[in-house]
Motif scaffolding. Structure first.
Motif, PDB file in Angstrom:
ATOM      1  N   LEU A   1      11.857   1.000   8.923  1.00 53.11           N
ATOM      2  CA  LEU A   1      10.512   0.478   9.129  1.00 53.11           C
ATOM      3  C   LEU A   1      10.426  -1.034   8.940  1.00 53.11           C
TER       4      LEU A   1
ATOM      5  N   THR B   1       0.315   4.288   4.194  1.00 47.70           N
ATOM      6  CA  THR B   1       0.217   2.995   3.525  1.00 47.70           C
ATOM      7  C   THR B   1       0.858   1.893   4.346  1.00 47.70           C
ATOM      8  N   VAL B   2       2.032   2.179   4.858  1.00 48.05           N
ATOM      9  CA  VAL B   2       2.746   1.179   5.644  1.00 48.05           C
ATOM     10  C   VAL B   2       1.956   0.817   6.899  1.00 48.05           C
TER      11      VAL B   2
ATOM     12  N   PHE C   1       7.624  11.845   0.968  1.00 47.61           N
ATOM     13  CA  PHE C   1       7.130  10.607   0.364  1.00 47.61           C
ATOM     14  C   PHE C   1       5.633  10.484   0.638  1.00 47.61           C
ATOM     15  N   PRO C   2       4.846  11.217  -0.149  1.00 44.59           N
ATOM     16  CA  PRO C   2       3.408  11.298   0.141  1.00 44.59           C
ATOM     17  C   PRO C   2       2.755   9.930   0.221  1.00 44.59           C
ATOM     18  N   GLY C   3       2.060   9.707   1.305  1.00 44.27           N
ATOM     19  CA  GLY C   3       1.287   8.487   1.448  1.00 44.27           C
ATOM     20  C   GLY C   3       2.034   7.310   2.042  1.00 44.27           C
ATOM     21  N   LEU C   4       3.349   7.415   2.083  1.00 38.30           N
ATOM     22  CA  LEU C   4       4.141   6.250   2.497  1.00 38.30           C
ATOM     23  C   LEU C   4       3.769   5.761   3.889  1.00 38.30           C
TER      24      LEU C   4
ATOM     25  N   GLY D   1      -1.119  -1.226   6.264  1.00 40.08           N
ATOM     26  CA  GLY D   1      -0.840  -2.617   5.929  1.00 40.08           C
ATOM     27  C   GLY D   1      -0.240  -3.388   7.074  1.00 40.08           C
ATOM     28  N   TYR D   2      -0.248  -2.780   8.225  1.00 34.37           N
ATOM     29  CA  TYR D   2       0.404  -3.407   9.360  1.00 34.37           C
ATOM     30  C   TYR D   2      -0.575  -3.554  10.505  1.00 34.37           C
TER      31      TYR D   2
END
Lengths: 106, 106
Positions: free
Chosen positions: A23, A96-97, A90-93, A100-101
């Motif tokens: 990513l 979130t990414v 990976f809950p939420g990963l 923020g993008y």
DNA sequence: ATCATTGTGCGACTATTTTCAAACGATAGG
DNA sequence: CCTATCGTTTGAAAATAGTCGCACAATGAT
């Protein structure tokens, strides 16, 4: 017999460093963003302007890191996010990414 | 006059791809994990076995990507996570990454 | 069967990243 | 002042990653 098959890591084989690395590349992050919006997508739509071998390189990396699922459909290949698997691992990963993008397209 | 000063990106200059790249390296991810546990840490504790120049390389990269804050203290340098800044910029990211990283030490 | 299209594999080249030794500057302590 | 310690810089080497042209195999359409 399937002409083209693709190897995918099992859920518990998905490793955080590899996912983050996958990513961390703007090109690939854009692909992931597009996949999150559109669902399953023809691979070529992920990079219409890219040379095919470059596109294969990036989609393979995304697949091998566990971020996307790839299947052959005729001569195309269809790509979709493994969002449920990633959420389980990976809950939420991913959310979130992507949140923020807020960047430009490619 | 301050002997050693360190440049840090402003909150809004912190970019997701760079942060992900910084965290995608196992060595650096271990450093971040340690920082999350211990708070501010003497830089040398982050990699007692590493050559100093290698350690500087990784801490600089973490600093330049906006993940850590560095300050000089005598001849040492102290490192701490910019967890509040990261939380403001990418809510949940750090927690999610660290939660998904139950791995071995280094 | 022929042909255009698609994805892949290979190989080469370039760019980036990682690693580390050596020299240097700054600091703390004797 | 002298010395030991620490971090940084530089430079170089090795490893890794990205790009892309080309040839190939498979598919779908004519």
């Amino acid at each position: 017999m399937p002409p083209r098959t693709y190897e995918h890591p099992a859920i518990d084989e998905i490793a955080i460093p590899r996912v983050l690395f996958a990513l961390s590349e703007p090109l690939r992050l854009n692909m992931v963003r597009m996949l999150a919006e559109r669902g399953e997508v023809d691979s070529i739509d992920l990079g219409p302007d890219l040379p095919r071998s470059t596109l294969t390189h990036h989609t393979s990396l995304l697949r091998e890191s566990g971020v996307v699922f790839v299947r052959a459909e005729g001569r195309k290949c269809m790509i979709r996010l493994r969002d449920e698997d990633l959420e389980a691992r990976f809950p939420g990963l991913l959310g979130t990414v992507l949140a923020g993008y807020e960047d430009d397209d490619a």
